[in-house]
Scaffold this motif. Structure first.
Motif, short mmCIF file in Angstrom:
data_model
loop_
_atom_site.label_atom_id
_atom_site.label_comp_id
_atom_site.label_asym_id
_atom_site.label_seq_id
_atom_site.Cartn_x
_atom_site.Cartn_y
_atom_site.Cartn_z
N PHE A 1 0.63 -1.08 0.08
CA PHE A 1 -0.01 0.15 0.10
C PHE A 1 0.93 1.34 0.07
N LYS A 2 1.32 1.69 -1.33
CA LYS A 2 2.03 2.59 -1.35
C LYS A 2 1.84 3.97 -0.58
N GLU A 3 0.61 4.43 -0.55
CA GLU A 3 0.23 5.82 -0.07
C GLU A 3 0.19 5.74 1.46
N LEU A 4 0.27 4.37 2.04
CA LEU A 4 0.08 4.27 3.46
C LEU A 4 1.37 4.32 4.10
N THR A 5 1.72 4.50 5.44
CA THR A 5 2.78 4.43 6.02
C THR A 5 3.33 2.91 6.25
N VAL A 6 4.38 2.52 6.45
CA VAL A 6 4.91 1.06 6.80
C VAL A 6 3.94 0.61 7.86
N ARG A 7 3.98 1.38 9.07
CA ARG A 7 3.06 0.83 10.26
C ARG A 7 1.51 0.48 9.59
N GLN A 8 1.04 1.39 8.91
CA GLN A 8 -0.35 1.05 8.49
C GLN A 8 -0.43 -0.32 7.50
N ASN A 9 0.61 -0.34 6.59
CA ASN A 9 0.73 -1.58 5.92
C ASN A 9 0.63 -2.54 6.62
N PHE A 10 1.59 -2.69 7.90
CA PHE A 10 1.65 -3.92 8.81
C PHE A 10 0.19 -4.06 9.50
N LEU A 11 -0.41 -3.24 9.87
CA LEU A 11 -1.53 -3.22 10.53
C LEU A 11 -2.67 -3.76 9.53
N ILE A 12 -2.72 -3.53 8.33
CA ILE A 12 -3.42 -4.10 7.37
C ILE A 12 -3.21 -5.51 7.28
N ALA A 13 -2.09 -6.01 7.08
CA ALA A 13 -1.71 -7.28 7.07
C ALA A 13 -1.78 -8.28 7.97
N GLY B 1 -11.71 1.43 8.40
CA GLY B 1 -11.38 2.64 7.87
C GLY B 1 -9.83 2.65 7.18
N LEU B 2 -9.05 2.00 7.94
CA LEU B 2 -7.79 1.70 7.56
C LEU B 2 -7.67 0.81 6.39
N VAL B 3 -8.36 -0.20 6.53
CA VAL B 3 -8.46 -1.12 5.46
C VAL B 3 -9.00 -0.61 4.07
N LEU B 4 -10.30 0.13 4.47
CA LEU B 4 -10.61 1.04 3.23
C LEU B 4 -9.56 1.95 2.39
N GLN B 5 -8.81 2.44 3.17
CA GLN B 5 -7.44 3.14 2.48
C GLN B 5 -6.70 2.28 1.92
N GLY B 6 -6.61 1.17 2.58
CA GLY B 6 -5.49 0.24 1.95
C GLY B 6 -6.16 -0.05 0.43
N ILE B 7 -7.56 -0.53 0.59
CA ILE B 7 -8.25 -0.89 -0.93
C ILE B 7 -8.05 0.17 -1.80
N ARG B 8 -8.08 1.52 -1.37
CA ARG B 8 -8.31 2.62 -2.29
C ARG B 8 -6.92 2.66 -2.91
N ASP B 9 -5.81 2.25 -2.22
CA ASP B 9 -4.49 2.42 -2.61
C ASP B 9 -4.02 1.21 -3.37
N ASN B 10 -4.60 0.00 -3.24
CA ASN B 10 -3.95 -1.29 -3.94
C ASN B 10 -5.17 -2.42 -3.52
N GLU B 11 -6.03 -2.43 -4.65
CA GLU B 11 -7.07 -3.32 -4.16
C GLU B 11 -6.53 -4.99 -4.29
N VAL B 12 -5.68 -5.24 -5.35
CA VAL B 12 -5.09 -6.58 -5.49
C VAL B 12 -4.38 -7.02 -4.00
N ARG B 13 -3.37 -5.91 -3.53
CA ARG B 13 -2.94 -6.49 -2.07
C ARG B 13 -4.15 -6.73 -0.98
N ALA B 14 -5.10 -5.74 -1.15
CA ALA B 14 -6.10 -6.09 -0.29
C ALA B 14 -6.98 -7.40 -0.26
#
Lengths: 253, 384
Positions: free
Chosen positions: A94-106, B229-242
């Motif tokens: 997730f390029k627009e998000l921070t590294v922390r946010q990337n990990f949290l979503i993962a 909300g965080l996941v949603l922003q992730g989806i906006r950024d990169n649907e495939v990864r989500a």
């Protein structure tokens, strides 16, 4: 032939892109806890095979089995929930998000919308994520937008996210592509550590790297399983050599 | 870490200042000014709805006016009935229906014109409010589901939503015997809030609208701060990864699209309360696109930014159009503002504000030093 249990398998798997069969009757069985390397020249169908297993591309024939259960052409998120994680050839974070946010979503044990609203976001990183952050040397970059990381760091971020996701099966598409020598060594270290705990299918060309991490190699050619065996068997196989004739050889494919 | 905290503090400060500002308006404005400003607040609510759908969910909806219009009409149905008298039967009949009725039609809501039965439950104003939220929600759910399932994205979503609002506008104009067509619904009653009549020019009405905006703003802010909300922003950024992490992209998009539609529906209700009319102009494409401009100028990725953008642009627009020398040029000026923002401030005014806050609030040298240190740190392989 083998008493170990099969983790996932593909049977006669094919896909037809308007007449071009990128994968054409592929057969492959990978055992639980095994680290299997997939070799093949450019265009042999390695990435397409990963796309088919993980649901990104819908197959036009054959089956994908996960623990003897058919998951052919399921949607990506369902295959992911069934336990298959993937790292892409071109880093996919997730390029627009921070590294922390990337990990949290993962950290995706809970994937449904409503429970995730009630849960709220973490202030502190949970321990299991903090360990991965440490392992991937991204601690000082937690607040950094992923887009500004170096190539190698982005690769690690994606690998790190896979570790946090913690799927049974990991598909790795050229994990060391574009990495420095130090980064490659470190990546090999991480992958070796995963061996046994996860079932791993990895596309990799660096033969030194392959020798150091793997027992069995599968060679793909024209969308099919050309040969399977140990590193030595593959390197001495007449069939494989014939298939590579004209290209620069295994190490440079 | 310090950057993040002060960013957070800055944001909190901006929210508090904004809320204090809107609640202090009755001190500065007379009743006409206040009524006008309450409409700006409604536009601010639309800005929030756009920001949620576009800035956070990544769905550029060029038909937000559809949800706003449905909300407005649902409320107006109820308030029209409350202001209507009977025409010889038991139920109140809106004046335009009497005009449109067949000569020998029974003068009841259920039968006076073709389709007029749809008005029957709107005799309860709370039914009107409920429909103003429920219909946009259901419609938005269907749209998001259909588009998400077929993986339609980007500009196609914009075109489809645009077409939808046009379609509904045509129906509203065409079905004059039910909707009053081009003329819209006027001469509406005041909304009765548990005994309090909401006079559009009363201070209390303004405060209720300001309160509604505050609640919507805070709820939306809370929603985007949750894990979903965080996941949603992730989806906006990169649907495939989500997807590869197991998230159902379409579920998240449906949820937030529905919330956005309900906010727009509520905005429609409040607009009718403040403006005392509903009209097919709410369903004009130009209006829906204008909303997107407000959000873009304010900063689509910031709920507060989009809200302030909507209020600010409307305020500027109204002021300019009343200044004699600029009367003919005000739309040009608004257009210029839009172009300047799009070219030089892609994150809108909110992005500019947060950059400025970064520069002045945090000690710039300090954070630079930290980054310098960390780069050195990872570059030496012996470290770990």
């Amino acid at each position: 032939m083998d008493e170990r249990r099969i983790s996932f398998a593909v049977k006669d798997l094919s896909v037809d892109f308007n007449g071009f069969k990128a994968v054409n009757g592929m057969n492959l069985s990978v055992y639980k806890g095994e680290l299997r390397v997939l070799l093949g020249a450019n265009g042999a169908g390695k990435t397409t095979l990963m796309d088919l297993i993980s649901g990104r591309t819908k197959s036009t024939g054959g089956k994908v089995l996960l623990n003897d259960k058919e998951i052919t052409n399921w949607e990506e998120h369902l295959i992911s929930r069934a336990g298959i994680g993937r790292k892409f050839q071109i880093p996919n974070v997730f390029k627009e998000l921070t590294v922390r946010q990337n990990f949290l979503i993962a950290d995706c044990k809970e994937t449904r919308v409503l429970p995730n609203i009630v849960r709220g976001s973490h202030r502190e990183l949970p321990d299991h994520i903090a360990r991965v952050v440490e392992l991937t040397e991204l601690y000082d970059f937690l607040g950094t937008e992923a887009a500004t990381l170096s190539h190698g760091q982005t690769q690690w971020l994606e690998i790190g996210m896979l570790l946090v996701q913690n799927p049974d099966i990991i598909l790795l598409d050229e994990p060391t592509a574009g990495m420095t020598a130090h980064e490659t060594r470190k990546t090999a270290e991480i992958i070796t550590r995963l061996k046994g705990r996860h079932t791993i299918l990895v596309v990799e060309h660096d033969m030194a790297f392959v020798r150091s991490i793997c027992e069995t190699i599968t060679v793909m050619h024209h969308g099919q399983n050309l040969a399977e065996g140990t590193v030595t068997e593959i390197e001495n196989s007449a069939e494989v050599q014939a298939a590579y004739l004209g290209s620069a050889g295994i190490g440079h494919a | 870490m310090t950057d993040m905290l002060s960013q957070q503090n800055f944001e909190r400060l901006a929210y508090v200042a904004f809320i204090a500002f809107i609640f202090s308006m009755p001190l500065f404005l007379d009743e006409f000014g206040l009524n006008r400003f309450s409409k700006y607040l409604v536009y601010g609510m639309l800005g929030i709805a756009i920001s949620l759908a576009w800035g956070y969910a990544g769905i550029l909806n060029l038909g937000q006016g559809l949800f706003f219009g449905i909300g407005a009409y649902a409320m107006a149905f109820s308030l029209k009935l409350a202001a209507s008298s009977t025409a010889g039967g038991k139920t109140p009949i809106p004046d335009f229906m009497v005009v449109n009725a067949e000569p020998n039609a029974i003068p009841e809501l259920s039968s006076i014109t073709t389709g007029s039965w749809i008005w029957v439950p709107f005799q309860s104003q709370w039914f009107g409010v409920a429909m103003a939220l429920a219909v946009p929600a259901i419609l938005a759910g269907l749209i998001a589901y259909t588009l998400g399932r077929s993986r339609v994205s980007g500009v196609y979503v914009a075109i489809i939503t645009l077409a939808l609002v046009l379609l509904v506008r045509l129906i509203v104009i065409d079905q004059q015997q039910v909707t009053s067509g081009f003329n819209g619904l006027t001469d509406l009653a005041w909304f009765n809030l548990f005994g309090l009549e909401l006079d559009p020019y009363a201070k209390s009405t303004y405060l209720i609208i300001a309160f509604a905006l505050t609640i919507v703003l805070l709820i939306a802010r809370w929603l985007v701060s949750t894990r979903a909300g965080l996941v949603l922003q992730g989806i906006r950024d990169n649907e495939v990864r989500a997807r590869y992490l197991g998230y159902s992209v379409v579920s998240y998009q449906i949820f937030f699209f529905v919330v956005s539609a309900m906010i727009a529906g509520l905005a429609g209700v409040l607009y009718v309360v403040a403006a005392e009319f509903a009209s097919p102009t709410f369903l004009d494409i130009a209006f829906s696109i204008t909303m997107v401009v407000w959000a873009a100028v304010g900063g689509r990725a910031s709920l507060l930014g989009a809200c302030i953008g909507a209020i600010g642009l409307n305020f500027i627009g109204a002021t300019l159009s009343e200044t004699e020398s600029l009367m003919n040029a005000w739309q040009l000026i608004i257009g210029l503002i839009f172009i300047v923002v799009v070219l030089w401030l892609p994150r809108g005014l909110a992005g500019l504000a947060s950059d400025l806050a970064d520069r002045f609030v945090t000690r710039a040298d300090d954070s630079k030093w930290n980054r310098f240190k960390s780069v050195k740190h990872t570059q030496s392989p012996a470290n770990r």
